[in-house]
Design an enzyme around this catalytic site. Sequence first.
Site, PDB file in Angstrom:
ATOM      1  N   ARG A 352       0.846  -1.196   0.000  1.00 15.13           N
ATOM      2  CA  ARG A 352       0.000   0.000   0.000  1.00 15.13           C
ATOM      3  C   ARG A 352       0.882   1.247   0.000  1.00 15.13           C
ATOM      4  O   ARG A 352       1.668   1.481   0.894  1.00 15.13           O
ATOM      5  CB  ARG A 352      -0.913   0.006   1.226  1.00 15.13           C
ATOM      6  N   ARG A 358      -9.410   6.702   6.364  1.00 19.34           N
ATOM      7  CA  ARG A 358     -10.126   6.414   7.608  1.00 19.34           C
ATOM      8  C   ARG A 358      -9.220   5.688   8.605  1.00 19.34           C
ATOM      9  O   ARG A 358      -9.241   5.981   9.792  1.00 19.34           O
ATOM     10  CB  ARG A 358     -11.399   5.616   7.343  1.00 19.34           C
ATOM     11  N   ASP A 487     -15.690  -2.096   4.280  1.00 25.49           N
ATOM     12  CA  ASP A 487     -15.179  -2.134   2.907  1.00 25.49           C
ATOM     13  C   ASP A 487     -15.962  -3.072   2.008  1.00 25.49           C
ATOM     14  O   ASP A 487     -15.837  -3.005   0.786  1.00 25.49           O
ATOM     15  CB  ASP A 487     -13.717  -2.622   2.919  1.00 25.49           C
ATOM     16  N   GLY A 704      -7.063  -1.282  12.987  1.00 21.12           N
ATOM     17  CA  GLY A 704      -7.792  -0.232  13.691  1.00 21.12           C
ATOM     18  C   GLY A 704      -8.283  -0.668  15.062  1.00 21.12           C
ATOM     19  O   GLY A 704      -8.678   0.170  15.881  1.00 21.12           O
TER      20      GLY A 704
HETATM   21  C1  GLC Z   1     -10.084  -3.206   7.422  1.00 22.13           C
HETATM   22  C2  GLC Z   1      -9.734  -1.895   6.756  1.00 22.13           C
HETATM   23  C3  GLC Z   1     -10.626  -0.791   7.271  1.00 22.13           C
HETATM   24  C4  GLC Z   1     -12.081  -1.171   7.176  1.00 22.13           C
HETATM   25  C5  GLC Z   1     -12.341  -2.504   7.867  1.00 22.13           C
HETATM   26  C6  GLC Z   1     -13.761  -2.985   7.699  1.00 22.13           C
HETATM   27  O1  GLC Z   1      -9.740  -3.173   8.761  1.00 22.13           O
HETATM   28  O2  GLC Z   1      -8.381  -1.540   6.973  1.00 22.13           O
HETATM   29  O3  GLC Z   1     -10.406   0.391   6.554  1.00 22.13           O
HETATM   30  O4  GLC Z   1     -12.850  -0.167   7.764  1.00 22.13           O
HETATM   31  O5  GLC Z   1     -11.462  -3.466   7.319  1.00 22.13           O
HETATM   32  O6  GLC Z   1     -14.056  -3.344   6.390  1.00 22.13           O
END
Ligand code: GLC
Length: 802
Positions: A352, A358, A487, A704
């Site tokens: 990446r 986000r 996503d 995250g």
């Molecule tokens: C992964 C991605 C994040 C997304 C999450 C849910 O952790 O890095 O951006 O929000 O998946 O799809």
Amino acid sequence: MKYGYFDDTCREYVITKPDTPEPWANYLGSPEYGAIISNQAGGYSFVRSGANGRLLRYRFNSVPADQAGRYIYVRDRESGDYWSGSWQPVGKPLDLYRSECRHGLSYTVISSSYSGISTETLYLVPLGKTYEVWRLKIRNEGGRKRAVSVFGCAEFTNDGNYEQDAVNLQYTQFITRTCFHRNRILQLHNECCRRNADGSNGEERFFGLAGAPVSSWCGDREEFVGPYRSYANPIAVERGDCGNVPNYGGNSAGVLQADLDLEPGEERQLCFVLGAHPDAEADKILSEYEDPRCIETQWEELKDFWEEKLCRFSVHTPDENFNHMVNTWNAYQCFITFIWSRAASFTYCGLRNGLGFRDTVQDIQGILHLVPEMAFERIRLMFSGQTSCGAGLPLIGFHHEPGHVKLPGEPGYDYDPYRADDALWLFPTVAQYIGESGNIRFLDEVIPFADHGEADVYEHLRRAVRFSLEHGGAHGLPVGLYADWNDCLRMGEQGESVFVAFQLYQAMRILLDFARIRKDGDTVSELEEQSRKLRKTLNDVCWQGDRYLRGIRESGEKVGSRDDPEANLWLNPQSWSVISGCADEERARAALETVHQRLNTEYGAVIMDPPYREHAFDGARMRLFLPSVKENGSVFSQAQGWLILAESLMGHGNRAYEYYRECSPAEQNDRAEIRRLEPYVHGQFVEGPQSPHEGRAHVHWLTGTASTVMVACVRGILGLRPTAEGIQIQPAVPSDWKEFTIDKFYRGKRLHITVKNPNGAQGGPVRIVLNGETLPDSLVPFGQLENENELVVTMPGADPAQ
Ligand code: GLC
């Protein structure tokens, strides 16, 4: 089963049983020179880019696992027996071979003890340097003299681009050679077409030795390992002689052998150093390590660096595991995600080429309670990744040039279209930044947009709200665009996202606060009106008696509706109805109760249920995944953080804590064979009940989850919520926590907070005494703080509903 323990005195996780279910990793250095190392010394290094600057080779997803690495072999010159300083790759029987791995903050120490010889290898990248050091201490523990050889071994890539290196063999096998010079092996690339400033040719990497003369060396992987052998039994080690062979094409390696004679009780120290520097620089670097104190000083510097950050917030609760995570490991992981984003791990290969919008804006929240000043630059960068129409660019390139960026839809733009949620993450991040730093003037700071023009931060935020309002669907809720936080969820151009609607409501409330502070009456009335309308729509259209919907598709079909055969209950809308402040007390309770009944498992609440099998719509891309895996109904751990926060905001300390424990890595330290991932690190998701491997966690480190769970602990369970005026304190703890303390550094002042809970409450209004004076409510005004402060927070009487 348990493989290790937390050592709080030095902020280390200690692995005592080396055959961990997966390689358990640590991070060294920074993305300038980054290194990932496992408890078996497996892993790779890179300069600036994990994908394009790869220095050490690592075979992802291979058998044997976790190779190559930073190997040190030891050979007994009398018996011919040999082993490695980490259990793997030689893998001696564990009844004869003892090993311990201490993962610390940006360093790792692996020790071994076998046949009367002990070794201790410290791996680190010195602060601010672009090379790595493996410091070996080797000691004769027995009563007779020993003759041993030590071999340090590094497998170079031939090409910095890891993909080229792995598959484009007709090219990459013919571009490098190695040679030996004094105490080091040099690897030269494309020698005939690169001339260096010092007159030498080719891009150079070196692997050198300080502390003992090199007895023999090998620059060729095949010569070292030997045909039909592996790193478990390299021919050169078996033979006890590296043969002094360079390579010319093929696969280059750096292997340096030192022969040592050790008197009983004698200890020797050697340093292997690896980096991408020309020979003259390598010479200088290596000479520093001839002095054994050099590495000790650098190690101390590294420890001080981290201590200075982590000591700004510490808790002492009755739960040791909670303390390990909040004080050290979750905090450290937040720094790693903040610094490395999703760059490189054993799952991410470094491809990446920038910062996900986000992800990054969320990552920032994880370190704000520790070093808001460190987050500042990054926040500004993210604002410069917002376009003049108010949306966030999905990816901020590493060479981001605000004012010149191509936008989705324009020729030359080569990434995903806009997502619905990106810019909305800025709101909680900015509010928390201002709360921690007190820098309310940040709202006036002028920052360029990604495409053209500039505006102050306040206007940036206004445009973000406007973008969502302008992209509304049939019911007036924001449309899902390419995706929202999830996503895998494509609602389509006109399909509406309830999650984004809650985010927008939260954004409006935060902006309202700012507008009031700035006495911007027009914006206040506009936002009051718009947010009232949005709240009404959400509650009129999306509430189903015991849950909120997840979305409404273009066709009008509901997603997450109670009559759906699959995916009829989604976690995020329930937790976000509370976090956003949109649900009233009764609905909030009902929604959270439904979650507990329907989604909760031993390992956390699943992201939705039942997983898609037969009834997914086209935009539900999670159906690509197996049921109970990833976005298709696993415990998507980031969402668990929001659930903990939502329960805390409701004052449900027992629930919040229950959810916390389900997902806390430390809590599963003695069930590591189920979770498999490092017990000191959050992962992206845990397989749910429809998987035969329920409880198995995946995607370590760069997720995250780190920041979301940290925020849930600090703002939620511990209840510290800084605002522009001061800190709101509102803990929501398990009712059996009778007392705990928090030490916090806040805008240059020290707070020592004792929370007393004599009646076994789990939340509710508190009484605060600041330096002997009772405060009227739960706000500790910044203006009333001295340099050192004693706060006693008393929780209310027990909640009869418990
Ligand atoms: C992964 C991605 C994040 C997304 C999450 C849910 O952790 O890095 O951006 O929000 O998946 O799809």
